[in-house]
Design an enzyme around this catalytic site. Structure first.
Site, PDB file in Angstrom:
ATOM      1  N   TRP A 101      41.490  33.142  32.285  1.00  0.00           N
ATOM      2  CA  TRP A 101      40.086  33.258  31.876  1.00  0.00           C
ATOM      3  C   TRP A 101      39.963  33.354  30.364  1.00  0.00           C
ATOM      4  O   TRP A 101      39.062  32.780  29.762  1.00  0.00           O
ATOM      5  CB  TRP A 101      39.407  34.440  32.559  1.00  0.00           C
ATOM      6  CG  TRP A 101      39.364  34.291  34.052  1.00  0.00           C
ATOM      7  CD1 TRP A 101      39.914  35.129  34.985  1.00  0.00           C
ATOM      8  CD2 TRP A 101      38.726  33.240  34.806  1.00  0.00           C
ATOM      9  NE1 TRP A 101      39.668  34.654  36.240  1.00  0.00           N
ATOM     10  CE2 TRP A 101      38.946  33.509  36.171  1.00  0.00           C
ATOM     11  CE3 TRP A 101      37.999  32.098  34.450  1.00  0.00           C
ATOM     12  CZ2 TRP A 101      38.454  32.679  37.188  1.00  0.00           C
ATOM     13  CZ3 TRP A 101      37.512  31.271  35.466  1.00  0.00           C
ATOM     14  CH2 TRP A 101      37.745  31.573  36.807  1.00  0.00           C
ATOM     15  N   ASP A 171      35.254  40.174  28.000  1.00  0.00           N
ATOM     16  CA  ASP A 171      34.908  39.752  29.358  1.00  0.00           C
ATOM     17  C   ASP A 171      35.389  40.862  30.294  1.00  0.00           C
ATOM     18  O   ASP A 171      36.592  41.069  30.443  1.00  0.00           O
ATOM     19  CB  ASP A 171      35.620  38.425  29.660  1.00  0.00           C
ATOM     20  CG  ASP A 171      35.461  37.957  31.107  1.00  0.00           C
ATOM     21  OD1 ASP A 171      34.865  38.684  31.923  1.00  0.00           O
ATOM     22  OD2 ASP A 171      35.945  36.845  31.405  1.00  0.00           O
ATOM     23  N   LYS A 195      32.408  40.282  41.053  1.00  0.00           N
ATOM     24  CA  LYS A 195      33.692  40.939  41.256  1.00  0.00           C
ATOM     25  C   LYS A 195      33.455  42.396  41.670  1.00  0.00           C
ATOM     26  O   LYS A 195      33.821  42.804  42.746  1.00  0.00           O
ATOM     27  CB  LYS A 195      34.539  40.885  39.985  1.00  0.00           C
ATOM     28  CG  LYS A 195      34.720  39.482  39.409  1.00  0.00           C
ATOM     29  CD  LYS A 195      35.649  38.611  40.244  1.00  0.00           C
ATOM     30  CE  LYS A 195      35.516  37.130  39.983  1.00  0.00           C
ATOM     31  NZ  LYS A 195      35.887  36.679  38.656  1.00  0.00           N
TER      32      LYS A 195
END
Ligand SMILES: *Cc1c(COP(=O)(O)O)cnc(C)c1O
Length: 360
Positions: A101, A171, A195
């Site tokens: 990511w 993030d 999530k």
């Protein structure tokens, strides 16, 4: 009805009381005669929902008054572009590459300016967090970027990097609200909510006001400017209304549970049950450096692909689902977010013990 223990990395398990409450309000939300899905986002009923969601999030995280909370769409992946488009004043940013990511965010940023990789753990399949005490931070960097919890590899920054005075952008998709944070240490943090918070379709950004600027990357679309969302209370256009409503319920649930200190304790206890078992096991073992282990995502392997597949299949049969690891790591991964009860982890470990005895 029978619910499984869902160890998915995302979309992921949600608190049962939240789902029950949403079900009870489905046909008639508090006397409005309609579901939240059918409601105008300009109605007083909906305004109250989004206002309460923001207020509860501010309370949970202790968000200072000079930070905006933005509810947006496009997934965390859209932020990979929005961050450089909005925050690169000098056209320079430094990225710490701790997994897929972070790498994707870095690659996206290169389209808008000079994005430097100042540290990486790719040499060892992202199984650790690099030493970030003395990075070669660029003198003109607009920000330093991290992916704080690496969902795929199961590592977490337990100490934030030394950014040498530059704004930190993080993030936090897979560790959002899993423990207390000091928001003032960030220029901006953001995450996709699917999530650890709510249903897919909502991204929440917490951003310091002075970083919300008019002079963004030339050609930045209206919808990709933080200012657009900030100036309109996240309702420049139709927001992901139902998703925000569920997030709001999760915030209330977190408050009832005792807040983020309590969640951290619970998460530490749950993770310890699994990691202690892995450390003692002769069949299974964890894949990352101990000091960098995530409390949320726990990857593990047997070292034998056929045995891994057998385990995943038998576990699913027994009601422990979505334990297959990410395709880039293989093996297994148990995501044990806020909403995973301790009992789910205890039962998983009991199942793993049994599997280990049977497969000696
Ligand atoms: C899942 C994930 C993403 C991607 O999220 P999307 O909402 O699917 O774009 C980005 N960063 C992290 C840390 C993630 O776990």
């Amino acid at each position: 009805m029978s619910r499984v223990y869902n160890f998915s990395a995302g979309p992921a398990v949600l608190p049962e009381p939240v789902l029950q409450e949403a079900a009870a309000e489905m046909l008639d939300y508090r006397g409005t005669g309609m579901s939240v899905m059918e409601m105008s986002h300009r109605s007083p009923a909906y305004q109250a929902i989004i206002d309460a969601a923001e207020a509860d999030l501010r309370e949970l995280m202790g968000i200072p008054a000079n930070y905006k909370v933005l509810f947006m769409q496009g997934g965390a992946s859209q932020q990979f572009a929005m961050v450089p488009m909005n925050l690169m004043k000098n056209g320079v940013a430094d990225y710490i590459i701790t997994g897929q990511w972070a790498k994707k965010a870095w690659q996206e940023a290169k389209m808008y300016g000079r994005a430097n990789a100042v540290a990486s753990s790719e040499d060892k399949t992202f199984s650790y967090i690099p030493d970030c005490r003395d990075l070669p931070v660029s003198p003109d960097a607009d920000y330093v970027y991290i992916c704080e919890n690496n969902t795929i590899y199961g590592t977490k920054f337990h100490t934030l990097p030394n950014t040498k005075g530059k704004d930190l952008v993080s993030d936090v998709s897979s560790c959002f609200l899993s423990e207390p944070v000091d928001v003032s240490r960030y220029g901006m943090l953001y995450g996709g909510v699917q999530k650890n918070i709510g249903p897919a379709g909502v991204v929440i950004a917490v951003i310091r006001e002075d970083l919300i600027r008019e002079d963004v990357y030339p050609g930045t679309p209206t919808m990709l400017r933080y200012k657009t969302h900030a100036d309109h209370g996240s309702m420049y256009n139709t927001p992901p209304a139902y998703g925000i409503y569920i997030c709001g319920k999760v915030f209330k649930w977190l408050k009832e549970m005792g807040g983020l200190e309590v969640m951290q304790q619970r998460n530490e206890q749950k993770a310890a049950i699994l990691y202690d078992f892995l450390d003692a096991s002769t069949l299974f073992h964890g894949t990352v450096v101990k000091q960098d282990r995530s409390l949320m995502n726990v990857p593990f392997v047997t070292g034998d692909k056929a045995m891994d597949a057998k385990f995943v299949a038998e576990a699913a049969e027994a009601g422990f689902v979505n334990l297959k690891g990410h395709r880039s790591v293989g093996g297994m991964r148990a995501s044990i977010y806020n909403a995973m009860p301790r009992q789910g982890v205890e039962k998983l470990v009991a199942f793993m013990e049994k599997f280990e005895k049977e497969n000696k």
